[in-house]
Design a protein around this motif. Structure first.
Motif, PDB file in Angstrom:
ATOM      1  N   ASP A   1     -16.254  87.585  37.446  1.00 45.38           N
ATOM      2  CA  ASP A   1     -16.331  86.361  36.648  1.00 45.38           C
ATOM      3  C   ASP A   1     -17.655  86.333  35.894  1.00 45.38           C
ATOM      4  OD1 ASP A   1     -16.600  83.688  35.759  1.00 45.38           O
ATOM      5  OD2 ASP A   1     -15.384  82.952  37.426  1.00 45.38           O
TER       6      ASP A   1
ATOM      7  N   HIS B   1     -19.353  83.952  35.123  1.00 48.55           N
ATOM      8  CA  HIS B   1     -20.269  82.974  35.711  1.00 48.55           C
ATOM      9  C   HIS B   1     -21.168  83.600  36.778  1.00 48.55           C
ATOM     10  CE1 HIS B   1     -17.274  80.203  33.948  1.00 48.55           C
ATOM     11  NE2 HIS B   1     -18.236  79.306  33.949  1.00 48.55           N
ATOM     12  N   HIS B   2     -20.874  84.825  37.190  1.00 49.92           N
ATOM     13  CA  HIS B   2     -21.637  85.470  38.272  1.00 49.92           C
ATOM     14  C   HIS B   2     -22.196  86.812  37.790  1.00 49.92           C
ATOM     15  CE1 HIS B   2     -20.045  82.364  40.845  1.00 49.92           C
ATOM     16  NE2 HIS B   2     -18.807  82.721  40.544  1.00 49.92           N
TER      17      HIS B   2
ATOM     18  N   ASP C   1     -24.871  88.452  38.462  1.00 53.33           N
ATOM     19  CA  ASP C   1     -25.427  89.350  39.479  1.00 53.33           C
ATOM     20  C   ASP C   1     -24.328  90.216  40.098  1.00 53.33           C
ATOM     21  OD1 ASP C   1     -28.104  88.590  39.244  1.00 53.33           O
ATOM     22  OD2 ASP C   1     -27.796  86.837  40.511  1.00 53.33           O
ATOM     23  N   ARG C   2     -23.149  89.640  40.282  1.00 52.38           N
ATOM     24  CA  ARG C   2     -22.034  90.412  40.834  1.00 52.38           C
ATOM     25  C   ARG C   2     -21.575  91.477  39.846  1.00 52.38           C
ATOM     26  NH1 ARG C   2     -18.345  85.453  43.315  1.00 52.38           N
ATOM     27  NH2 ARG C   2     -20.035  84.427  44.479  1.00 52.38           N
TER      28      ARG C   2
ATOM     29  N   GLU D   1     -26.577  77.059  31.613  1.00 54.09           N
ATOM     30  CA  GLU D   1     -25.968  78.093  32.441  1.00 54.09           C
ATOM     31  C   GLU D   1     -25.615  79.314  31.587  1.00 54.09           C
ATOM     32  OE1 GLU D   1     -22.284  78.897  35.578  1.00 54.09           O
ATOM     33  OE2 GLU D   1     -22.314  77.035  34.423  1.00 54.09           O
TER      34      GLU D   1
ATOM     35  N   ILE E   1     -26.950  83.137  32.162  1.00 55.04           N
ATOM     36  CA  ILE E   1     -26.075  84.314  32.306  1.00 55.04           C
ATOM     37  C   ILE E   1     -26.551  85.441  31.394  1.00 55.04           C
ATOM     38  CG2 ILE E   1     -23.748  85.174  31.792  1.00 55.04           C
ATOM     39  CD1 ILE E   1     -22.737  82.372  32.735  1.00 55.04           C
TER      40      ILE E   1
END
Length: 261
Positions: free
Chosen positions: A131, A133-134, A136-137, A168, A172
């Motif tokens: 996603d 929104h993440h 770092d992942r 946000e 990102i």
């Protein structure tokens, strides 16, 4: 399996990846997507042209990056459904050894990932389920396919508009670009109510009530804030249909390419 779904794929509510596919003339969509898509077109007739211009911008940007800029690694976030001239096809046509990682978390896109993964024999094409929104992942998942000691083109076409909070969205972008070395690039497109897009406001309101995920428009100034610390390439933040285009025109979709010094 529940009513109105196919596995984890909702067929009872319009979804952006499928509606966009419909506007591009694809067949990977359901009646609800076509109904909402047609309603948006009736409210904002140029949306189909925006979809096609966004795809053409991708082609010009990747052609420049894989060609003149010499970039050999691409991180395409918010892949969407495969159509003609996906990022890996354009890049590997110019530089067959290009390595491309696609990122999306839409079940229907995941179901079509195999079509995306047919790249050149010399290059690498991968798909990760993550996603935007993440970030770092995403960064944790792209190595070792991408070597973060070498320049990467981060492609974020029509994806930050689904991150409704602007702070946000900035965070990102900062997180992603902080992990990239000098010589990396950020490629953005984003809808706006500028550039003649005022009529898009009503269509976006309709979308947010009848489809998923919700969307927001942003100004040129807000788009510029995503590019802080980067060198914005000519011709700047412009209509995506005018970025290094042989037939420039004003559409309510900004496009920009910027380089990390």
């Amino acid at each position: 399996m529940t009513a109105g779904s196919t596995g984890s794929i909702r067929t009872d509510i319009a979804h952006n990846a499928r509606v966009w596919n419909y506007w591009l003339g694809g067949k990977d969509n359901y009646p609800v997507d076509r109904a909402v898509g047609d309603q948006v077109v009736s409210m904002y007739p140029s949306i189909g042209e925006v979809a096609r211009a966004d795809r053409a911008f991708l082609g010009r940007a990747v052609t420049y990056l894989a060609g003149e800029a010499g970039v050999r690694q691409f991180l395409d976030i918010g892949t969407g459904l495969p159509t003609a001239d996906n990022t890996h096809e354009v890049a590997q046509r110019i530089a067959p050894g290009s390595r491309v990682v696609y990122v999306d978390n839409d079940p229907i896109v995941l179901a079509h990932a195999r079509a995306l993964l047919t790249g050149s024999a010399e290059g690498v094409t991968e798909y990760i389920d993550a996603d935007a929104h993440h970030p770092d992942r995403i960064l944790a998942a792209i190595e070792p396919t991408l070597d973060l000691s070498r320049p990467v083109a981060v492609m974020m076409l029509g994806i930050l508009n689904f991150v409704l909070d602007t702070d946000e969205a900035r965070s990102i972008v900062r997180t992603l670009m902080a992990a990239m070395p000098s010589g990396s690039h950020l490629v953005l497109t984003h809808p706006t109510l500028e550039l003649g897009g005022e009529g898009n406001a009503e269509a976006m309101e309709f979308w947010n009530k009848n489809a998923t995920p919700p969307i927001t428009a942003r100004s040129r100034e807000e788009i510029a804030s995503f590019l802080d610390g980067l060198e914005i390439l000519e011709p700047g933040i412009v209509s995506c249909a005018s970025w290094r285009s042989p037939a420039p025109r004003e559409l309510a979709q900004f496009g920009a390419v910027a380089r990390k010094p």
